[in-house]
Design an enzyme around this catalytic site. Structure first.
Site, PDB file in Angstrom:
ATOM      1  N   ASP A 162      34.317  36.391  30.466  1.00  0.00           N
ATOM      2  CA  ASP A 162      33.109  37.204  30.635  1.00  0.00           C
ATOM      3  C   ASP A 162      33.292  38.591  30.022  1.00  0.00           C
ATOM      4  O   ASP A 162      32.361  39.152  29.445  1.00  0.00           O
ATOM      5  CB  ASP A 162      32.754  37.334  32.120  1.00  0.00           C
ATOM      6  CG  ASP A 162      32.116  36.062  32.665  1.00  0.00           C
ATOM      7  OD1 ASP A 162      31.979  35.086  31.908  1.00  0.00           O
ATOM      8  OD2 ASP A 162      31.762  36.042  33.864  1.00  0.00           O
ATOM      9  N   GLU A 219      35.928  38.401  39.766  1.00  0.00           N
ATOM     10  CA  GLU A 219      35.419  37.230  40.470  1.00  0.00           C
ATOM     11  C   GLU A 219      35.863  37.361  41.919  1.00  0.00           C
ATOM     12  O   GLU A 219      36.953  37.888  42.203  1.00  0.00           O
ATOM     13  CB  GLU A 219      35.938  35.934  39.854  1.00  0.00           C
ATOM     14  CG  GLU A 219      35.512  35.706  38.408  1.00  0.00           C
ATOM     15  CD  GLU A 219      34.009  35.581  38.222  1.00  0.00           C
ATOM     16  OE1 GLU A 219      33.303  35.293  39.216  1.00  0.00           O
ATOM     17  OE2 GLU A 219      33.540  35.770  37.094  1.00  0.00           O
TER      18      GLU A 219
END
Length: 225
Positions: free
Chosen positions: A156, A10
């Protein structure tokens, strides 16, 4: 045994060349394309502001990262976890580009592109012209998305590991899982002895229904001489 590492990042934005930085990195170890349970995860102080539009995607603000290590502090442990394994990511060039920039700042070499496996490319090859985001693939493979309210790198990775197994056919339905050793479960076929045939014998009522069905078919091949 084939080891690979599936990872996700991220970031503060979309372009490392304009100063965007990594704020979270997560990686899962796979053996024979199945997760072993070993993982790496770190939140990182990006040393810059996080734009509001980025926070809306991944849920992190600068306040969440106060006191977290700089990337330089986790660069070598991350590289050690990667080792020389193949590296799997969804839209992998994006993540490779960010890690190359961060590794460079830390004095480490970039990631070799021959190690890259892009699950997005695999998905587009299998499902051309269809939505192939991680969310779309999870829905297509009936993978539970209820915990994914924002783009969290570790979650994720866990979702992508399930998607990757489906994309590569790494787990055959019906095979049992057996612990190979401390590295974790690997799919194996358990032999339980010779198969016993179970012929299907139709009842007289079923035979009558079948015969009635054949009368509605023009020149059914089952009745040809």
């Amino acid at each position: 045994m084939s080891r690979s590492v599936l990872f996700d990042t991220e970031t503060t934005g979309l372009d490392p060349l304009t100063g965007d930085r990594v704020i979270e990195v997560a990686a899962l170890e796979l053996v024979n394309d199945l997760p072993t349970g070993k993982h790496f995860h770190a939140l990182i102080d990006p040393q810059r502001d996080i734009p509001a539009e980025a926070s809306r995607i991944h849920g992190f603000s600068n306040g969440d990262l106060v006191g977290k290590p700089l990337f330089a502090a986790i660069a070598q442990p991350l590289a050690d976890f990667f080792a020389d394994s193949k590296l799997i990511a969804h839209n992998a060039p994006f993540d490779f580009g960010f890690l190359d920039m961060e590794f460079g700042r830390a004095g480490l070499p970039p990631l070799a592109r021959d190690r890259m496996i892009d699950s997005l490319v695999l998905a587009k090859t299998r499902f051309p012209g269809m939505p192939n985001s991680l969310d779309a693939l999870c829905r297509r493979f009936a993978i539970d998305l209820s915990a994914r309210t924002t783009h969290n790198a570790l979650l994720d990775c866990k979702l992508l590991a399930e998607v990757y197994v489906e994309l590569t056919g790494g787990r055959q339905r019906g095979l049992s899982l057996a612990a190979q050793d401390a590295r974790g479960p690997v799919a194996v076929y358990v032999h339980t002895g010779p198969r016993t045939p179970h012929p299907i014998v139709p009842t007289e009522a079923e035979r009558a229904l079948h015969a009635a069905f054949l009368t509605r078919i023009k020149e059914p091949i089952w009745l040809l001489p």
